[in-house]
Design an enzyme around this catalytic site. Structure first.
Site, PDB file in Angstrom:
ATOM      1  N   SER A   4     -24.241  19.330  -8.993  1.00 31.22           N
ATOM      2  CA  SER A   4     -24.584  19.144 -10.405  1.00 31.22           C
ATOM      3  C   SER A   4     -25.513  17.949 -10.613  1.00 31.22           C
ATOM      4  CB  SER A   4     -23.309  18.918 -11.230  1.00 31.22           C
ATOM      5  OG  SER A   4     -22.435  20.005 -11.082  1.00 31.22           O
TER       6      SER A   4
HETATM    7  N1  SAH Z   1     -18.463  19.899  -8.334  1.00 28.39           N
HETATM    8  C1  SAH Z   1     -19.700  20.268  -7.651  1.00 28.39           C
HETATM    9  C2  SAH Z   1     -20.455  21.332  -8.397  1.00 28.39           C
HETATM   10  C3  SAH Z   1     -20.286  22.623  -7.744  1.00 28.39           C
HETATM   11  S1  SAH Z   1     -21.150  23.991  -8.443  1.00 28.39           S
HETATM   12  C4  SAH Z   1     -20.549  19.038  -7.418  1.00 28.39           C
HETATM   13  O1  SAH Z   1     -20.045  17.952  -7.348  1.00 28.39           O
HETATM   14  O2  SAH Z   1     -21.734  19.143  -7.236  1.00 28.39           O
HETATM   15  C5  SAH Z   1     -19.771  25.006  -8.875  1.00 28.39           C
HETATM   16  C6  SAH Z   1     -18.849  25.434  -7.764  1.00 28.39           C
HETATM   17  O3  SAH Z   1     -17.831  26.235  -8.360  1.00 28.39           O
HETATM   18  C7  SAH Z   1     -19.497  26.316  -6.686  1.00 28.39           C
HETATM   19  O4  SAH Z   1     -19.292  25.733  -5.433  1.00 28.39           O
HETATM   20  C8  SAH Z   1     -18.764  27.649  -6.822  1.00 28.39           C
HETATM   21  O5  SAH Z   1     -18.569  28.301  -5.579  1.00 28.39           O
HETATM   22  C9  SAH Z   1     -17.435  27.225  -7.432  1.00 28.39           C
HETATM   23  N2  SAH Z   1     -16.696  28.272  -8.131  1.00 28.39           N
HETATM   24  C10 SAH Z   1     -17.169  29.301  -8.887  1.00 28.39           C
HETATM   25  N3  SAH Z   1     -16.154  30.065  -9.342  1.00 28.39           N
HETATM   26  C11 SAH Z   1     -14.997  29.514  -8.856  1.00 28.39           C
HETATM   27  C12 SAH Z   1     -13.612  29.845  -8.955  1.00 28.39           C
HETATM   28  N4  SAH Z   1     -13.176  30.917  -9.630  1.00 28.39           N
HETATM   29  N5  SAH Z   1     -12.715  29.045  -8.330  1.00 28.39           N
HETATM   30  C13 SAH Z   1     -13.113  27.952  -7.612  1.00 28.39           C
HETATM   31  N6  SAH Z   1     -14.423  27.602  -7.473  1.00 28.39           N
HETATM   32  C14 SAH Z   1     -15.345  28.367  -8.088  1.00 28.39           C
END
Ligand code: SAH
Length: 238
Positions: free
Chosen positions: A84
């Protein structure tokens, strides 16, 4: 290469990251001020800014992205997912209003950057990631960097992590179309839930919710945001 040469290069590298990190902190402060009419927060807590300053973001991006690691924008991390934008990570961390020692559930570990920021705030972090490869890579990276209070589990964030509940904070870093019903019951009274909600492929609204003594959630709109979707289907196996 002589020892002197290599330590000189290491020092130059460290100075470069430090300068990039300082620039990023200024940009986060500017974005915070610009969005204050939405969030009601003209500045983020000093401890949140310190946490951002402590986490080596370059260790969370692809080596080829080293030059842009500290740009204030999301970056690709593989498996179609992103790390993010730093301002959003900082804002969401601030909105959790965490005290050291509190327990936080994170949905969407991704590369683990947000988890590391929460750990720098002194929280015990329980993070759920849907894509097994990302969960494993994040677990190894966080261990290598010494973040021992972050626990990563491969699973479906729609279920939360009931075995570790209640949590003082829940942060969701992928956007569901509606509030996942399993999450509010896992929040302690007075606990904060920070979550983007809205349609796929469009802007979503970031909400800050506080659990009341009667079990209901007080929900406030914070800011329009753009997150990857929170997916319910099982992750494809490779
Ligand atoms: N927190 C991260 C951002 C990750 S982007 C950071 O620090 O950069 C969002 C993440 O959510 C992705 O890795 C995606 O695989 C995950 N995601 C999407 N749907 C999900 C679900 N139902 N349960 C757990 N993770 C999920």
């Amino acid at each position: 290469m002589s020892v002197e040469q290599s330590s000189g290069e290491t020092a130059r590298g460290a100075a470069r990251w430090a300068a990039a990190r300082t620039r990023l902190l200024h940009q986060i402060a500017a974005d915070t001020a610009e969005t204050a009419s939405w969030t009601g927060r003209p500045a983020l807590a000093a401890r949140v800014m310190r946490a951002i300053a402590c986490v080596p973001r370059e260790a969370f991006v692809a080596p080829s992205d080293g030059d842009v690691a500290y740009d204030n924008r999301p970056l690709g991390i593989g498996c179609g997912q992103t790390i993010s934008q730093p301002f959003i990570v900082a804002l969401m961390s601030d909105l959790l209003d965490l005290a050291p020692g509190e327990r936080v559930l994170e949905i969407g570990t991704g590369c683990g950057y947000q988890s590391a920021v929460l750990a720098e705030l002194g929280a015990a972090v329980f993070s759920v990631e849907r894509v097994p490869e990302l969960a494993e890579a994040a677990r190894q990276r966080l261990r290598r960097l010494g973040y021992e209070r972050v626990h990563v589990r491969h699973g479906d964030g729609f279920d939360g992590w009931p075995q570790e509940a209640p949590f003082d904070g829940i942060i969701v870093t992928a956007a569901p179309e509606e509030l996942p019903p399993a999450l509010p019951p896992q929040l302690a009274t007075g606990g904060r839930l920070v979550i983007p909600i809205g349609p796929r492929g469009d802007n979503q609204m970031l909400w800050r919710c506080v659990k009341q003594a009667d079990g209901t959630l007080e929900m406030r709109r914070m800011l329009p945001v753009a997150f990857v979707p929170m997916l319910a289907e099982p992750s494809p196996s490779r």
